[in-house]
Scaffold this motif. Structure first.
Motif, short mmCIF file in Angstrom:
data_model
loop_
_atom_site.label_atom_id
_atom_site.label_comp_id
_atom_site.label_asym_id
_atom_site.label_seq_id
_atom_site.Cartn_x
_atom_site.Cartn_y
_atom_site.Cartn_z
N TRP A 69 0.53 -0.97 -0.17
CA TRP A 69 -0.42 -0.47 -0.28
C TRP A 69 0.58 1.21 0.15
O TRP A 69 0.67 2.40 0.00
CB TRP A 69 -0.87 0.22 1.28
N THR A 70 2.41 0.88 0.33
CA THR A 70 2.79 2.52 0.68
C THR A 70 3.57 2.24 -0.90
O THR A 70 4.30 2.90 -0.87
CB THR A 70 4.08 2.18 1.25
N ALA A 72 5.14 -0.11 -2.35
CA ALA A 72 6.51 -0.93 -2.86
C ALA A 72 5.64 -2.37 -3.62
O ALA A 72 5.06 -2.88 -3.99
CB ALA A 72 6.50 -1.91 -1.53
N THR A 213 -1.46 4.44 -3.85
CA THR A 213 -1.07 4.84 -2.77
C THR A 213 -0.51 5.44 -1.64
O THR A 213 -0.81 6.81 -1.35
CB THR A 213 0.92 5.17 -3.72
N PHE A 214 -0.58 4.83 -0.69
CA PHE A 214 -0.63 5.60 0.41
C PHE A 214 0.38 6.93 0.85
O PHE A 214 1.39 6.03 0.20
CB PHE A 214 -0.54 4.26 2.10
N GLY A 215 0.31 7.52 1.06
CA GLY A 215 1.53 9.22 1.15
C GLY A 215 0.99 10.05 0.40
O GLY A 215 1.91 11.22 -0.04
N LYS A 216 0.05 9.87 -0.50
CA LYS A 216 0.43 10.49 -2.31
C LYS A 216 -1.16 11.43 -2.57
O LYS A 216 -1.27 11.96 -2.75
CB LYS A 216 0.12 9.72 -3.25
N GLY A 217 -1.64 11.72 -1.23
CA GLY A 217 -2.87 12.17 -1.30
C GLY A 217 -4.11 12.17 -1.18
O GLY A 217 -4.69 12.77 -1.32
N TYR A 218 -3.91 10.36 -1.61
CA TYR A 218 -5.89 10.37 -1.84
C TYR A 218 -6.23 10.49 -1.16
O TYR A 218 -7.41 9.66 -1.05
CB TYR A 218 -5.67 8.76 -2.48
N ARG A 219 -5.93 9.83 0.37
CA ARG A 219 -6.35 9.74 1.94
C ARG A 219 -7.20 8.75 1.48
O ARG A 219 -9.08 8.36 1.65
CB ARG A 219 -7.53 11.00 1.94
N ALA A 220 -6.95 7.20 1.23
CA ALA A 220 -8.14 6.19 0.31
C ALA A 220 -8.11 5.30 1.61
O ALA A 220 -7.33 5.19 3.10
CB ALA A 220 -7.46 5.21 -0.48
N HIS A 221 -9.62 4.82 2.05
CA HIS A 221 -9.97 3.92 3.23
C HIS A 221 -10.02 2.86 2.44
O HIS A 221 -10.84 2.30 1.89
CB HIS A 221 -10.89 4.13 4.22
N VAL A 222 -9.28 1.98 3.26
CA VAL A 222 -9.21 0.44 2.83
C VAL A 222 -9.53 -0.85 3.95
O VAL A 222 -9.01 -0.55 4.26
CB VAL A 222 -7.33 0.06 3.00
N ARG A 230 -16.65 4.81 -2.89
CA ARG A 230 -15.57 5.08 -1.86
C ARG A 230 -14.10 3.92 -1.41
O ARG A 230 -13.38 4.30 -0.26
CB ARG A 230 -16.09 6.26 -0.53
#
Ligand SMILES: Cc1ncc(C[n+]2csc(CCOP(=O)(O)OP(=O)(O)O)c2C)c(N)n1
Ligand code: SF4
Lengths: 367, 265
Positions: A69-70, A72, A213-222, A230
């Motif tokens: 999720w980061t 990698a 990708t986490f940390g890129k500003g998408y603010r995703a909830h998984v 959403r």
């Protein structure tokens, strides 16, 4: 430029992973996959990646999913018992559409079985082992070169389809040493970025959402719960659940003939071997020793999703013989897709692979 | 919490949350957000991770990237997130069952590795989400659906466990001690390595109802009156005085700077 090397299958798997840009490995030692963890521990830091020996296989696949999720390219390697432990989190990876690569160097089971011997007893586990309806991609090498090539391919398919992919090798290929050529660079298919304005889990025409990708500003909830576009849990909505799970399965199954990777030899033959992994080698020997017999051979490098159309390439086929290191796991799948043709399972247990002689005897028996 | 902080950190389109009226989890969530906001962390650099349980639903209400994972495994997933990208701030929400029963092994190993993250356990002494079964933290004699005659097994002291396993910062407070809790979470956030903050919370639905603490206020009052400051406990011990059996300790258990993993360069 390519370099020629003489190396072990498990080592070739690592080299394939590194060539593909794998930068996170989380694992737990288990025979006969351990050399993969050891080599990754040696090589990963020099490449700026992360190697972490987790406390067990459940943690290993969990860490791999977290790392994915980061952004990698993340992988783990294990064998039967460890693979069984991973099942719950693998279902999570399917549900959350997390790309990752799981290498299973299969050994004899059930249970701790034969740690140092070969088997292919987990072929249905990688397809059906996790709860719920899922579809995944499984690749099977039959040479050390393919250990390298198919590891690269596993990463590309994982990223393209946002699904865990399984490199379902075995002790024979994992511990075999052969000459392989390692190219300077390999093709890398990157993850699709989310399109502006799209919701976290809003699929595109190919049924696959862009990866936030986490940390890129998408603010995703998984979440592993049934979720809406959403990404928010909506676990009691029957229509939503049906649409989600169908999409997760269809995004793979509808592309199965495009994903397929195989060799089809002597397609006009009446007797045809269907193989994947080590028995491929024995069948090739039979064909080499008996060119006069016109024996057909279908070797599958990708077994899931099952490319049933490849069986139809053998237009005169009367008999399919399926030699495998289990009691007929893929023979059952072949059987499902033929009508009027005979399917002969040639299951073998105990840890040794089929001899060309016993395979040839079967051909003569059938004829 | 200021409206600004609230609007910034909570997903407005996800509220109201699923917690029962009077549940202590909301308080712990608010305390955490206050502490995170006070750190000046950006939404886009912060990741919340959780397992499964009522407490573990918390990340779903927070605006950052978040992973709601499998039961007990939050720390394994969080380890992957943090090790793969140490620049992200990682905060884990977990329940007492999630953390110490199914996730017990991951807990001790995350503490041993001393990974740079903050773990907040909402300890309601019971399994809330599945309807009130016993947990490794259900006190002896207390009633749950799987300890209908009273729990008989000794309980885990999660804070002591974290100290023994190697975490750099460990504190325990309750949902009554709001100011202390915010402060402790803040220290946890800024301490490199693994910080473990145990927050005792009321669960009127699954725990209180069965254990003569039916009213939210009663359970909060119970926590207030049964929480003993660590310093006081040590003083009583020094004086050779007895410590009442049903008291539990609160305060800072440890603050140290052992080598940690996943600290940004
Ligand atoms: C592998 C697995 N086993 C069991 C469950 C069922 N389950 C869901 S939440 C839960 C316990 C939650 O208790 P706790 O972690 O204390 O959190 P709370 O709900 O009290 O906040 C259990 C057993 C599950 N989801 N997954
Ligand atoms: S069951 Fe207990 S922990 Fe869960 S939401 Fe209700 S009060 Fe909170």
């Amino acid at each position: 430029m390519t370099t020629l090397e003489f190396m072990q299958g498990n080592a070739a798997c690592c080299e394939g992973a590194l060539a593909a840009g794998c930068n996170f490995f989380g694992g737990y030692p288990i025979t006969p996959s351990t050399e993969i963890a050891e080599r990754m521990a040696l090589k990963m830091p020099k490449k700026g990646g992360v190697f972490i020996q987790m406390e067990d296989e459940i943690a290993s696949i969990g860490a791999v999913i977290g790392a994915s999720w980061t952004g990698a390219r993340a992988m783990t390697a294990t064998s039967g018992p460890g693979f069984s432990l991973m099942m719950e989190n693998l279902g999570y990876a399917v549900m959350t559409e997390t790309p990752c690569v799981v290498v299973n160097i299969q050994r004899g089971g059930p249970s701790t079985g034969q740690p140092t011997m070969s088997a292919q007893g987990d072929m249905l586990q990688c397809r059906f082992g996790s709860h719920g309806d899922i579809s995944t991609i499984a690749l099977v090498p039959s040479t050390v070169q393919e250990m390298f090539d198919l590891t690269v391919k596993s990463f590309n398919l994982a990223d393209r389809f946002r699904v865990p992919t399984f490199l379902m090798s075995d002790e024979t290929i994992g511990h075999m040493r052969e000459k392989i050529s390692i190219p300077d660079s390999v093709e890398i298919i990157p993850r699709k970025e989310p399109k502006p304005g799209k919701l976290t889990y809003e699929a595109e025409d190919d049924m696959i959402p862009g990866f936030p990708t986490f940390g890129k500003g998408y603010r995703a909830h998984v979440t592993g719960l049934t979720h809406n576009e959403r990404g928010y849990p909506e676990a009691t909505n029957p229509e939503l659940h049906e649409a989600l799970v169908r999409r997760l399965v269809d995004k793979i199954e509808s592309k199965r003939h495009e994903i397929a990777d195989y060799d089809a030899v002597n397609t006009d033959a009446e007797t045809v071997f269907v193989t994947y992994g080590p028995s491929t080698r024995a069948v090739r020997q039979v064909l080499h020793d008996h060119p006069e017999e016109n024996i057909g051979h279908l070797n599958l490098r990708i077994v899931w999703p099952f490319p049933e159309d490849t069986l139809k390439l053998f237009t005169n086929a009367k008999t399919f013989i399926v030699p495998e290191l289990n009691l007929g796991q893929m023979a059952r799948e072949v059987q499902r897709h033929v009508t009027g043709q005979q399917v002969i399972p040639m299951g073998r247990l105990g840890g040794t692979i089929h001899s060309p002689d016993e395979l040839y005897e079967k051909v003569q028996e059938v004829a | 919490m200021s409206t600004e902080t609230y609007e910034k950190w909570y997903r407005q389109d996800r509220l109201p949350h699923i917690y029962c009226t009077g549940c202590g989890n909301g308080t712990v969530m608010n305390c955490t957000i206050k502490a995170v906001d006070a750190m000046g962390w950006e939404i886009d650099d912060t990741v919340f991770v959780s397992g499964i349980g009522c407490s573990s639903r918390a990340p779903g209400y927070i605006t950052t990237d978040s992973l709601h994972t499998t039961h007990g495994r939050a720390l394994a997933f969080a380890t992957g997130v943090k090790m793969a990208n140490p620049d992200l701030h990682v905060v884990v929400f977990t329940g007492d069952g999630d953390l110490s029963a199914i996730g017990g092994n991951h807990f001790i190993h995350a503490c041993r590795r001393n990974i740079d993250m903050t773990v907040i356990c909402m300890n309601n002494m019971i399994y809330g989400m599945t309807g009130g079964q016993g947990s490794p933290c259900t006190p002896v004699g207390k009633i749950s659906t799987t300890t209908p005659y009273g729990a008989t097994e000794p309980v885990f002291d999660l804070a002591e466990l974290a100290v023994a396993a190697g975490a750099n910062y460990v504190a325990r407070w309750t949902s009554y001690h709001v100011a202390e809790l915010i402060k402790a979470i803040g220290v946890g956030l800024e301490t490199p390595g693994l910080s473990f903050i145990e927050a005792m919370v009321q669960c009127p639905t699954a725990y209180g109802r069965r254990n003569k603490l039916r009213q939210v206020g009663e359970q909060v009052e119970y926590m207030r009156s049964h929480a003993m400051l660590l310093a006081k406990k040590h003083r009583l011990e020094e004086q050779g005085k007895e410590i009442p059996e049903d008291m539990f300790t609160v305060g800072e258990f440890i603050r140290r700077y052992r080598p940690a993993m996943g600290v940004p360069k």
